[in-house]
Design an enzyme around this catalytic site. Structure first.
Site, short mmCIF file in Angstrom:
data_model
loop_
_atom_site.label_atom_id
_atom_site.label_comp_id
_atom_site.label_asym_id
_atom_site.label_seq_id
_atom_site.Cartn_x
_atom_site.Cartn_y
_atom_site.Cartn_z
N HIS A 1 0.85 -1.13 0.13
CA HIS A 1 0.10 0.16 0.02
C HIS A 1 0.73 1.24 0.08
CE1 HIS A 1 0.03 1.05 4.68
NE2 HIS A 1 0.27 -0.37 4.73
N ASP B 1 5.77 1.76 7.12
CA ASP B 1 4.45 1.42 6.98
C ASP B 1 3.51 2.58 6.21
OD1 ASP B 1 1.89 0.16 7.07
OD2 ASP B 1 1.31 0.72 9.04
N GLU C 1 -5.24 1.39 1.99
CA GLU C 1 -5.04 0.11 2.89
C GLU C 1 -5.43 0.48 4.38
OE1 GLU C 1 -3.09 -2.68 5.50
OE2 GLU C 1 -2.93 -0.69 5.51
N GLU C 2 -4.88 1.72 4.68
CA GLU C 2 -5.27 1.94 6.41
C GLU C 2 -6.79 2.33 6.55
OE1 GLU C 2 -3.00 1.38 8.26
OE2 GLU C 2 -0.94 1.81 7.51
N ASP D 1 4.34 -4.95 2.82
CA ASP D 1 3.90 -4.20 3.83
C ASP D 1 4.63 -4.09 4.95
OD1 ASP D 1 2.40 -2.31 5.46
OD2 ASP D 1 0.70 -3.58 5.48
N HIS E 1 2.19 4.47 12.57
CA HIS E 1 0.77 5.18 12.49
C HIS E 1 1.10 6.33 13.25
CE1 HIS E 1 -1.69 1.15 11.73
NE2 HIS E 1 -0.87 1.39 10.69
N1 BES Z 1 0.99 -2.54 8.04
C1 BES Z 1 -0.09 -2.56 8.98
C2 BES Z 1 -0.35 -4.26 9.24
C3 BES Z 1 0.52 -4.75 10.31
C4 BES Z 1 0.89 -4.00 11.39
C5 BES Z 1 0.79 -6.09 10.42
C6 BES Z 1 1.70 -4.44 12.58
C7 BES Z 1 1.76 -6.68 11.55
C8 BES Z 1 1.92 -5.83 12.47
C9 BES Z 1 -1.32 -2.10 8.24
O1 BES Z 1 -1.06 -1.04 7.47
C10 BES Z 1 -2.21 -1.80 8.97
O2 BES Z 1 -2.17 -0.94 9.91
N2 BES Z 1 -3.57 -2.61 9.13
C11 BES Z 1 -4.50 -2.29 10.33
C12 BES Z 1 -5.83 -3.05 9.54
C13 BES Z 1 -6.22 -2.58 8.20
C14 BES Z 1 -7.45 -3.40 7.87
C15 BES Z 1 -7.02 -0.97 8.56
C16 BES Z 1 -3.94 -2.79 11.46
O3 BES Z 1 -3.27 -3.85 11.49
O4 BES Z 1 -4.55 -2.17 12.61
ZN ZN Z 2 0.89 -1.24 6.42
#
Ligand code: BES
Ligand code: ZN
Length: 421
Positions: free
Chosen positions: A234, A251, A285-286, A313, A389
């Site tokens: 993403h 990220d 994606e976020e 990612d 984040h």
């Molecule tokens: N890169 C993250 C996913 C992630 C974070 C995987 C930490 C493993 C460890 C991704 O961008 C993200 O933040 N995903 C969200 C969920 C999404 C469906 C909004 C999350 O993990 O909170």
């Molecule tokens: Zn991510």
């Protein structure tokens, strides 16, 4: 065959507080006709689009783990779920309330547990169906000379440059002007890779419900162009808090920059695959896997034969002992094993596995649509980059270079060569 309305069993709101009134939800653990389910949801929800009633701008449907809903503050849910199965529930939200939902999840679970967001109720209801079983396929490793030659081409400095450029946008939020600019910037960069290569093209994938575009670079296959291998990650970041700074260097500028470097290296090496390869930088994606969700669903609808998808990612924070970790849930066990073998056969790296426990990134959209997908990750779940984040997700937290990310670029090259042959 249409099912009888009797199957749309009454649903009593247990466990989700708030102001929602009791409604009816189809039971997706039994056979459910999607059209009927939409009708039932429309008449129960009042505000929902019924047949002939247009969807309002800003309306979005979110699927959540029912266990998570129970733990969350009921005030986040203004309405009853419109449908559910044993594990998931679908809620209608306003786009502007989504940030509050993410915040609420973050406060409740210490990190967001993830949710899928969709433009239409129809797309959201698809989440409730079990993903189709994958046909068995054989993975072979027989391109040693080509892999070794091409996997030597990715350059750490190129990835670091890409990360710096993307992280320089104040944020890459999917609804922010800077998030749109970041996508346009990437389109211009990728267009340079297509110059003087008639079999390479770059196009935005426009999303109806939000302004940030996904970006797709296509390398047309020479022998079986209808078969497609997808690599990507993403391009967006979270919206950012306070003054909205969200550089998202790890990220996921790191995954988008790795995707770009894999494409650059393969093309610089004069490589022309037998199958088509699509490099994709996903929007939004976020915001609940919205960019990849739309693209993977569109591919499925059009019958695109995706042979495999590799998600990149978070690639640049070396938080754990081993080099590359594969997410074992919402992914293809066979393709994960193939990726492990690629490392063991061609690369001087170690690998392990981790579990997200939910559809934590774009690979989940492809899995959901019946395609073999994998997610290569920088560390174990517990030891991932703690700065993501936030305004502190900057390149210096990863040592100011892209040494770790380079490993993923080399793996991506090996994956492309052995799968798109
Ligand atoms: N890169 C993250 C996913 C992630 C974070 C995987 C930490 C493993 C460890 C991704 O961008 C993200 O933040 N995903 C969200 C969920 C999404 C469906 C909004 C999350 O993990 O909170
Ligand atoms: Zn991510």
């Amino acid at each position: 065959m249409r099912i009888s309305r009797l199957l749309l069993i009454p649903f009593i709101l247990a466990g989700c507080a708030g102001t929602a009134a009791a409604g009816y939800a189809p039971d997706f653990d039994r056979y459910v006709d999607i059209e009927l389910a939409i009708e039932a949801a429309a008449s129960a929800g009042g505000l929902l689009p019924g047949p002939g009633r247009p969807e309002r701008a800003g309306q979005v449907w979110v699927s959540l783990e029912r266990g998570d809903v129970t733990a969350l503050d009921g005030a986040l849910f203004k309405r009853a779920p419109v449908a559910q199965n044993k594990h998931l529930a679908i809620y209608e939200f306003e786009t502007e309330d989504l940030d509050q939902l993410s915040d609420g999840m973050y406060r409740t679970f210490a990190r967001a547990p993830g949710f899928f967001a969709h433009d239409t109720l129809e797309a959201a209801l698809e989440d409730l169906k079990a993903p189709p079983p994958l046909p068995a396929r054989a993975y072979t490793l027989d391109q040693a000379a080509r892999v070794k030659e091409l996997a030597a081409l990715p350059r750490e400095e190129n990835i670091a440059e890409g990360i710096r450029a993307l992280a320089a946008f104040k944020n890459r939020g999917y609804r922010y002007a800077t998030g749109v600019d970041a996508s346009k910037w990437l389109q211009r960069e990728w267009a340079k890779l297509a110059e003087n290569r008639p079999y390479v093209s770059v196009a935005p994938f426009k999303h109806a419900a939000f302004p940030q575009e996904s970006v797709i670079l296509t390398v047309l296959g020479a022998a079986e162009p209808e078969k497609v291998v997808v690599l990507g990650g993403h391009l967006d970041s979270v919206a950012g808090y306070g003054d909205n700074a969200a550089p998202g260097a790890d990220d996921n500028a790191s995954g988008a920059a790795v995707t770009q470097e894999i494409a650059r290296a393969l093309l610089a090496g004069g490589y022309r695959p037998a199958k088509t390869i699509k490099f994709i930088a996903f929007a939004a994606e976020e915001a609940g896997l919205r960019g990849s969700g739309e693209i993977a669903a569109a591919f499925k609808k059009e019958g695109v034969r995706v042979e495999g998808m590799l998600n990149l990612d978070m690639t640049n924070y070396k938080g754990s002992e081993r080099d590359i970790y594969f997410v074992s849930d919402n992914s293809s066990p066979e393709q994960n094993a193939f990726l492990g073998r690629l490392i063991e056969t061609y690369l001087p790296y170690t690998w392990g596995t981790l579990k997200c426990g939910y559809g934590c990134s774009d690979h989940a959209s492809w899995t959901k649509n019946g395609y073999p997908a994998s997610y290569s990750f920088e560390s174990t779940f517990e030891q991932h980059n703690p700065f993501i984040h936030k305004a502190t997700d900057t390149l210096d937290k990863c040592g100011g270079n892209a040494a770790h990310a380079l490993k993923f670029a080399r793996l991506g090259v090996a994956y492309a060569v052995e799968l798109a042959k």
